[in-house]
Design an enzyme around this catalytic site. Sequence first.
Site: not given
Length: 1052
Positions: A725-726, A894
Amino acid sequence: MATSQFSATFSLSKTILHCDSASRFIDFSSRASNSKRFLIRTSNARRSRTSLSVKNVASDQKQKLKDLVTEEGLGSLSSFTPDAASIASSIKYHAEFTPSFSPERFELPKAFFATAESVRDALIINWNATYDYYEKMNAKQAYYLSMEFLQGRALLNAIGNLELSGAYAEALSKLGHNLENVATQEPDAALGNGGLGRLASCFLDSLATLNYPAWGYGLRYKYGLFKQHITKDGQEEVAENWLEMGNPWEIVRNDVSYPVKFYGKVIVGSDGNKHWVGGENIKAVAYDVPIPGYKTKTTINLRLWSTKVPSENFDLHAFNSGEHAKAYEAQANAEKICYILYPGDESMEGKILRLKQQYTLCSASLQDIIARFERRSGDSINWEEFPEKVAVQMNDTHPTLCIPELMRILIDVKGMNWKEAWNITQRTVAYTNHTVLPEALEKWSFELMQKLLPRHIEIIEMIDEELIDTIISEYGSTDPDLLEKKLKEMRILENFDLPASVVELLVKSKESSVVDPSAEVESTVEEVELTVEEVESSVEEVEPTVEEVESSVEEVEPTVEEVEPSDEEDESEGKDIKYKKKEPLEPAPKPPKMVRMANLCVVGGHAVNGVAEIHSEIVKEEVFNEFYQLWPEKFQNKTNGVTPRRWIRFCNPDLSKIISKWTGTEDWVLNTEKLAELRKFADNEDLQTEWRAAKRCNKMKVVSLLKEKTGYLVSPDAMFDVQVKRIHEYKRQLLNIMGIVYRYMKMKEMSAEERREKFAPRVCIFGGKAFSTYVQAKRIVKFITDVGATVNHDSEIGDLLKIFLQRFNVIQMAIEVHCTRFFNRGIKQRLKEKHCLFLNLLIFINDDVVMVCNREDTVVVFVPDYNVSVAELLIPATELSQHISTAGMEASGTSNMKFSMNGCILIGTLDGANVEIREEVGEDNFFLFGAEAHEIAGLRKERAEGKFVPDPRFEEVKAFVRSGVFGPQNYDDLMGSLEGNEGYGRGDYFLVGKDFPSYIECQEKVDEAYGDQKKWTRMSILNTAGSYKFSSDRTIREYAQDIWNIKPVELL
């Protein structure tokens, strides 16, 4: 030209129907007409000029669409089902007549472009039919505005949705290529970064699949965010090159463009209306991308804007005079708006560019939407019906300027009064909040906006005034303190003085609330007996009047040296007296005037939604509590979802077959509720065996991926533990890697037998991009790679076997073995195959080096340039996925949904959608740790007061990191952020130290559970079974019903 060896099947005829929208949105003319392009059929390698038409019967929605009928008898839309032979012919046609490569060879890149163009032909048929049907039906349409659309590769998704995967695989096989190899030639569209963009793309897929009339709007970024390289120095950024060879999916609409203005000034015309004139003018040009639905003809549109200026803006005189940069200045200023996603905004130039991007998206999109509304309305335009035909959804605060821009067009261009325009705007626009982080709730400098968008700042000021009136009307002035608090927190304009009328109202209200002023004065006199020291300490905060000073002078007589009146003192006029110390201090600077974009979204829209149940509660109770009290009916929850087509059906075909077999149907792809039927088979040994086999097959794909991306080849027998993820402090990749360091420390203290008994073998995989100016996030990336370099090459822990080869065909091998190993006579052949599973080992070749990783290894890998295509490989193979953000800080997430759908077990906090996922999959099938959202504020307060006592194990890990074991990098700043009580870059704001003990104890439970593969597989099955709620189809139905008020329009 030589006769082509290929026979043609299809070609595209660009039949353009010009519709007169004739709308002038700014003070210089602009006409945008809509083009309709239809497919035609050709034969014998000749292009036929016969156009296909689409006939729709608006009066009877149930009547089948009699479209795409040609003189050559192509037939109806429903009968168009190409076989492998016709597809192969179409691919060959495009290789010959739509070439992007030289004609001599038909290699993979050329095969991809020809295949994509062939697929696009099929999409265009449905695309045009969908568009034409929407025009005829004039149904209400939703428009989803987002700065990001993280689409991923389109080829496999498109042919999957068209149900042509088998036919295209067969066709390419006839042409000498494999479909999967061809698909890998497609670069990921660099139009997004993280969950925001991926969510938007999932929503478009669901909108098309469910037949909702909708379009997406975004910007066409030439260089994306950046391509991430991982070097010895950590993350390095280079420009994306996804458009370097063109994009076969997009069609430029040269006839659809709109003017966009910056700077200039606002004048009042002779008619008394405001006009925005002068300034810098650019043009936004439409690029359209088809978005096909699954098992439906509906194909909706993603319209991306690219920016430019006319050629006459090129200063030929300056160029010929040698001033080349000046000659191209206008073009450069326009084109750079769509160069980069989220350009760095540390500089003023960066801030201006970001604001230009946001306004370009809003202005061009709204002009396009209004032109469509006017065209569909015909001669009788009723603007009161605009909200009944148009729904605009703002994906986060980036498109906030839709609100003042729509107001500007309606008032200045369409001639409405304020009340009419404001009513239409509020009924049209809605806002999705995606964050509770203060820095992500956008604020723009008032001064900058006033300079760049002078008319819009006037409109925002008027909206702010209207809001003030609403607040006063709602709360009255009987409690002036409450009213003042409400105004301060709710106003759109921050750090602004209140209007004089409101100040007067507050003063009168406060005066009327004073019962006995004389008693208050006496009380004040008694309390003014201060020491000199107290006067000095309070002088910066208190500006007493002359009367107050005189009343206290008998008690306090500071010397001239101690306290002197300031130069501005004027006793004769009775003005406020300012005291200053002997060494005067500079007055605190006034805070800058800002525009709160999130507040503007709430005020200007009719609906505000969070994206998970816990997030929506935080939005109502904390982030926008004052607004929630005023307008509770505006606030909703819409828990995010992901498309099961891309995220199970297409990316995990092995698992998809198993699900279809055991549920007895493929309907789960559209009705994910059927996934719940897997629960009754969770203990079935046959299902468990098939489930594990599918997982292992996916893991082998990742083994190859990691070898290609990082040079490491890992064991598929180890647990795949993934956090992708980021990179952000609140997502706590730092907690994960600190846990790995702790694990490494403990393993170093144990014997090999103790390690095998205590720890499950793991491959710890990280991926994600740190924003280029986010220093702390880039430090975390560097730290992860340094830990990986140390752990992965520790012979004591890793049991590395190095086999030095000159090349693959070398027979003589020098083997360094940490412990005795025996190899069979067939090892040479198996090494040539680049992998060998033997005695729980994985042997692989890396040009000159062969490495063997024991099952007991802990391997740490950072996958560079994480994107959708990498995710489509990693997610199906993952067994443990980490979603460990500080509770209350992740809106939803998500990726957690995608992992759960693919039978991955989550370890995480009660944050975002984790809460709902745990409820659906079962508490026993989710590894929970950490503080809860309602505890966070108290824990930070405890830390600030110096009451927090860190766990000794955490302190031990920090000391170990500082010892230099992971290389020469100085990690004082990174470790220092976890220390101290408060202050910038200090105080462990994200509570890594607080949650660390709970985290490592939870990881011990993970090791224990993984040792029982039957139990683990059962947990995996129940995760997939419980993930049915998290389909974006469910989310979109809720948006359509509760916010947009749109209904499906299906092409029959």
